[in-house]
Each structure stands twice: as C-alpha cells, then as structure tokens.
Design a protein around this motif. Structure first.
Motif, mmCIF file in Angstrom:
data_model
loop_
_atom_site.group_PDB
_atom_site.id
_atom_site.type_symbol
_atom_site.label_atom_id
_atom_site.label_comp_id
_atom_site.label_asym_id
_atom_site.label_seq_id
_atom_site.Cartn_x
_atom_site.Cartn_y
_atom_site.Cartn_z
ATOM 1 N N ALA A 11 -70.148 -66.364 -6.326
ATOM 2 C CA ALA A 11 -69.747 -66.619 -4.915
ATOM 3 C C ALA A 11 -69.975 -65.512 -4.147
ATOM 4 C CB ALA A 11 -68.190 -67.250 -4.767
ATOM 5 N N GLY A 12 -69.726 -63.991 -4.479
ATOM 6 C CA GLY A 12 -69.879 -63.077 -3.722
ATOM 7 C C GLY A 12 -71.376 -62.619 -3.467
ATOM 8 N N ALA A 15 -72.607 -65.157 -0.853
ATOM 9 C CA ALA A 15 -72.138 -64.721 0.601
ATOM 10 C C ALA A 15 -73.023 -63.345 0.802
ATOM 11 C CB ALA A 15 -70.810 -64.545 0.585
ATOM 12 N N ILE A 18 -76.407 -64.215 1.935
ATOM 13 C CA ILE A 18 -76.149 -64.893 3.548
ATOM 14 C C ILE A 18 -76.236 -63.565 4.433
ATOM 15 C CG2 ILE A 18 -74.767 -66.138 5.018
ATOM 16 C CD1 ILE A 18 -74.347 -68.083 2.705
ATOM 17 N N GLY A 19 -75.544 -62.763 4.201
ATOM 18 C CA GLY A 19 -75.336 -61.560 4.971
ATOM 19 C C GLY A 19 -76.547 -60.830 4.999
ATOM 20 N N LEU A 38 -69.424 -59.729 3.726
ATOM 21 C CA LEU A 38 -69.635 -61.042 3.524
ATOM 22 C C LEU A 38 -69.343 -61.247 2.084
ATOM 23 C CD1 LEU A 38 -72.289 -62.548 5.750
ATOM 24 C CD2 LEU A 38 -69.793 -62.949 5.816
ATOM 25 N N ALA A 39 -69.753 -60.431 1.029
ATOM 26 C CA ALA A 39 -69.507 -60.373 -0.471
ATOM 27 C C ALA A 39 -68.198 -60.584 -0.734
ATOM 28 C CB ALA A 39 -70.318 -59.519 -1.226
ATOM 29 N N GLY A 42 -66.715 -63.955 0.283
ATOM 30 C CA GLY A 42 -67.306 -64.927 -0.771
ATOM 31 C C GLY A 42 -66.274 -65.006 -1.913
ATOM 32 N N GLY A 45 -62.817 -66.051 -0.829
ATOM 33 C CA GLY A 45 -62.780 -67.525 -0.532
ATOM 34 C C GLY A 45 -62.703 -68.312 -1.714
ATOM 35 N N TYR A 46 -63.424 -67.857 -2.635
ATOM 36 C CA TYR A 46 -63.582 -68.840 -3.931
ATOM 37 C C TYR A 46 -62.317 -68.753 -4.581
ATOM 38 C CZ TYR A 46 -64.193 -69.985 -8.791
ATOM 39 O OH TYR A 46 -64.101 -70.444 -10.035
#
Length: 172
Positions: A11-12, A15, A18-19, A38-39, A42, A45-46
């Motif tokens: 997930a990191g 993310a 995406i960054g 963002l990592a 991510g 968030g997970y």
C-alpha cells in the motif's frame, strides 16, 4: 500478521508511485517529500482500514446461528481518530445451536456458551459456559467439566439486555 505487513508495504509502495506520478506530471514542481509522505499515508490508511473492518470481517466468519450480544468500542490516545470514530475492540457471541433448554419447576433455564472475541496483536477468543433463568433474568457462569455454578458471580439482566432477548425471547 506477516500478510498485513506485506500488504502495508505494498500500500505504501502504491501510494509512493502515485506521488511519483503526480510529481512527474507537475513537471517536478511538487516537492520531493511528496513521495515518502504519500507512502506513509498509504500505509497508515491501510492500517486504519484493516482495524476498522476487523469486526465486520470476524462477524462474517461466524455461522448463521451465532448472535452478537455485546459490542465494545474504545478510543485510544495513540490513535487520535478513534475519539471521533470509536473502534470496535471486542464483542461477545452466543451460538443458539449449542444451547440447551430445560424446564424445571415451571421456569425455563438455558445453558449456553458465551464466546468472547478481542482485537489485540493476535486476536483472542475465549468461551465460558453460562446458565440463565429466563423467569428471573438471572445468569451465572458454570465452571469446570462438571459445570458447577458459581453463585458468587450471579447477575440479573435487564429486560432489554441483548443476551436475555437472544436466549429467552426469541427461542420461545
């Protein structure tokens, strides 16, 4: 638990990707720290999603005859978002298939197993045999193989208690 760690890392990485994509699309006008930020978001968030979906996941694994009679929600200072949205940390279940009903002296008595699920580093499940007198709404634990009643721990439930309703009202 190792699978949650692997999923959090991916997930990191997703993310962070995406960054990196956002930074590239902006012509490198976004700062470099957006990628590790963002990592981290991510992974966080997970973890939050996993913790909040724990109760629904465990409940979906229970048989149809299982009735949830108590849910505990808690807030923790190291998880500040739980003050706004409390997280389920434990719940109790009665399996209506395994209970035995007896009529004695005009009173209905139900012997049942109460299962307790707790969310910890490793989930903990415990069970205890109980006896309930439906006429008086009194319940007490049964101990050992002989299922000896522990009278010192007897308690009386209210008429609207979910445990009383699951055992006495719905099985009439």
């Amino acid at each position: 638990m190792i699978w949650h760690l692997i999923a959090a890392v991916f997930a990191g990485l997703g993310a962070a990707g995406i960054g990196l994509l956002l930074r590239t699309l902006s012509g490198k006008r976004l700062p470099r720290w957006i990628i590790p930020a963002l990592a981290g978001l991510g992974m966080l968030g997970y973890q939050i999603q996993t913790e909040y979906s724990w109760y629904e996941h465990k409940r979906s694994l229970l048989p149809d005859s299982a009735r949830v009679v108590q849910v505990e929600q808690d807030a923790m200072f190291w998880r500040p978002w739980t003050y706004l949205f409390p997280m389920t940390t434990g719940f109790s279940v009665v399996d209506t298939q395994s209970m035995s009903v007896q009529e004695q002296e005009g009173e209905r008595r139900v012997e049942f197993l109460l299962y307790r699920f707790e969310k910890q580093v490793q989930d903990r499940v415990s069970h205890q045999a109980w006896l309930m007198n439906c006429a008086t709404r009194e319940t007490l634990p049964l101990e050992g193989e002989a299922r000896e009643p522990r009278l010192d721990e007897m308690r009386r439930l209210g008429e609207q208690a979910p445990l009383y309703r699951a055992l006495c009202e719905e099985s009439d």
